[in-house]
Design an enzyme around this catalytic site. Structure first.
Site, PDB file in Angstrom:
ATOM      1  N   LYS A 289      30.638 -15.507  41.515  1.00 17.94           N
ATOM      2  CA  LYS A 289      31.922 -16.116  41.143  1.00 17.94           C
ATOM      3  C   LYS A 289      32.899 -15.101  40.561  1.00 17.94           C
ATOM      4  O   LYS A 289      34.093 -15.203  40.779  1.00 17.94           O
ATOM      5  CB  LYS A 289      31.707 -17.269  40.152  1.00 17.94           C
ATOM      6  CG  LYS A 289      31.136 -18.505  40.818  1.00 17.94           C
ATOM      7  CD  LYS A 289      31.360 -19.754  39.988  1.00 17.94           C
ATOM      8  CE  LYS A 289      30.862 -20.983  40.732  1.00 17.94           C
ATOM      9  NZ  LYS A 289      30.784 -22.188  39.908  1.00 17.94           N
TER      10      LYS A 289
ATOM     11  N   LYS B  91      26.374 -21.066  52.180  1.00 13.72           N
ATOM     12  CA  LYS B  91      26.196 -22.389  51.580  1.00 13.72           C
ATOM     13  C   LYS B  91      27.436 -23.257  51.802  1.00 13.72           C
ATOM     14  O   LYS B  91      28.560 -22.731  51.741  1.00 13.72           O
ATOM     15  CB  LYS B  91      25.974 -22.169  50.079  1.00 13.72           C
ATOM     16  CG  LYS B  91      25.424 -23.307  49.312  1.00 13.72           C
ATOM     17  CD  LYS B  91      25.218 -22.907  47.855  1.00 13.72           C
ATOM     18  CE  LYS B  91      26.525 -22.675  47.135  1.00 13.72           C
ATOM     19  NZ  LYS B  91      26.430 -22.486  45.692  1.00 13.72           N
TER      20      LYS B  91
ATOM     21  N   LYS C 116      32.591 -26.103  47.879  1.00 12.83           N
ATOM     22  CA  LYS C 116      33.910 -26.673  47.589  1.00 12.83           C
ATOM     23  C   LYS C 116      35.015 -25.672  47.806  1.00 12.83           C
ATOM     24  O   LYS C 116      36.158 -26.034  48.057  1.00 12.83           O
ATOM     25  CB  LYS C 116      33.986 -27.067  46.101  1.00 12.83           C
ATOM     26  CG  LYS C 116      33.040 -28.130  45.677  1.00 12.83           C
ATOM     27  CD  LYS C 116      32.984 -28.244  44.147  1.00 12.83           C
ATOM     28  CE  LYS C 116      31.980 -29.326  43.769  1.00 12.83           C
ATOM     29  NZ  LYS C 116      31.865 -29.541  42.333  1.00 12.83           N
TER      30      LYS C 116
END
Ligand code: TYM
Length: 344
Positions: A114, A206, A209
């Site tokens: 992230k 993956k 969102k």
């Protein structure tokens, strides 16, 4: 305080709830209601570890709550609430910041992903995120945590924190009559054929969102046409489906779609391949669309109905938060006694 069995899990209100969240986590939340006391949390304090537009955050908190309810979580029998209404999460997280070691947090792959290359510019909250997650679970002394595979490392850290707290404060825990260990070592529940749902555009990534392409995921609010279009465009290979699971090993896209079908149907990949082995993708995808629309259609419609009634959703959160606060308060009082903090 006895160590009763208790389920806790959380979902971030960061928009675009998708099939991965549903199959990896929320479906299991629903199943576990029949056998455990469950606490399901909209983890809004986790969401703000990266920038959130305030109006959108409010909307997203209500939307995740609506998804919980629309999927079948019963907020009267169990607890549904948002994290920021129970201050003890943040309070216990601070104590855990003092228990967890820098070396442990440095190993967290999710932070590395992230924060990306611009690590120096990531928020301190993003770095300390796993400590708050440990507090979410342990402030209820929860024993079981249903999550997707991507949360496994965070759950291991939660266990390390619980263990270190129990060791560091062992004498005090015993002196205060809490027995040999105060916190349980919570067990991750990562089960079934869809613990890691992959992007529909790239079987090595993956479903997420934050993927720039909306075609990479099925959102819980997608209508039937959109679901059909996304599956039709989903990446596959030219071969027909294999008859056995072994044949999926080198075919990540096929493996993903078969896993999604199996999870939606509540069965295994082997059973799905028993039915569709030898079929072309066109046939299998058409069946997958029908199944997805049948399962997700009513959920999307109910989410829409609920989000149009924010007063009701807010009342559910207020009620759940009040009940959560009682449990969290008991733990926090005990933690203060154990650590040696004076309280009135
Ligand atoms: P979050 O909000 O990213 O995701 C919510 C849940 O969905 C699962 N999930 C997936 N499962 C399968 N395939 C996927 N592609 C996929 N994407 C997401 C996640 O594993 C998760 O179970 N840190 C957590 C939220 C959290 C939490 C907690 C969870 C905060 N405190 C305490 C459990 C207990 C997160 O970011 O999940």
């Amino acid at each position: 305080m006895a160590m009763t069995q208790r389920v806790f899990s959380g979902v971030q209100p960061t928009g675009n709830l998708h099939l991965g969240n549903y199959l990896g986590a929320i479906v299991k939340f629903v199943e576990l209601q029949n056998i455990h006391d469950c606490i399901y949390c909209v983890v809004d304090l986790h969401a703000i570890t990266v920038w959130q537009d305030p109006a959108e955050l409010t909307r997203n908190i209500r939307e995740v709550t609506a998804a919980f309810l629309a999927c079948g979580i019963d907020p009267r029998k169990h607890i549904v609430f948002n994290q920021s209404q129970v201050a003890e999460h943040a309070e216990l997280a601070w104590v855990f910041n003092c228990v967890a070691r820098l070396g442990w947090l440095n190993r967290m792959t999710q932070f590395k992903e992230k924060a990306g290359k611009d690590r120096e510019n990531a928020s301190v909250g993003l770095y300390a995120y796993p400590s708050l997650m440990a507090a979410d679970i342990l402030v209820y002394r929860a024993t079981h945590v249903p999550v997707g595979e991507d949360q496994k490392q965070h759950l291991e850290l939660t266990r390390d924190i619980a263990q270190k707290f129990n060791n560091d404060f062992g004498d005090s825990i015993r002196a205060h009559g809490f027995g040999e260990a105060f916190f349980p070592l919570p067990e991750p529940l990562i089960t079934g054929p869809a613990t890691r749902v992959m992007s529909l555009r790239d079987g090595s990534k993956k479903m997420s969102k934050s993927d720039a392409s909306d075609y990479s995921r099925i959102n819980l609010t997608d209508d039937a046409d959109t679901i059909a279009q996304k599956f039709r465009k989903a990446k596959t290979d030219p071969e027909p489906l294999p008859g056995e699971e072994k044949g999926l090993e080198t075919r990540p896209e096929a493996d993903n779609l078969v896993g999604i079908y199996a999870a939606l149907e509540g069965t295994t990949k082997a059973t799905v391949l028993g039915q569709f082995g030898g079929s072309q993708f066109s046939v299998f995808k058409a069946a997958l669309v029908d199944l997805s629309v049948a399962k997700l259609g009513p959920i999307g419609a109910e989410m829409k109905r609920l989000t149009a009634d924010p007063a009701y959703v807010d009342a559910v959160l207020a009620d759940g938060s009040a009940r959560a606060r009682v449990l969290a308060g008991q733990t926090m009082d005990a933690v203060k006694d154990i650590v040696g903090l004076v309280r009135s």
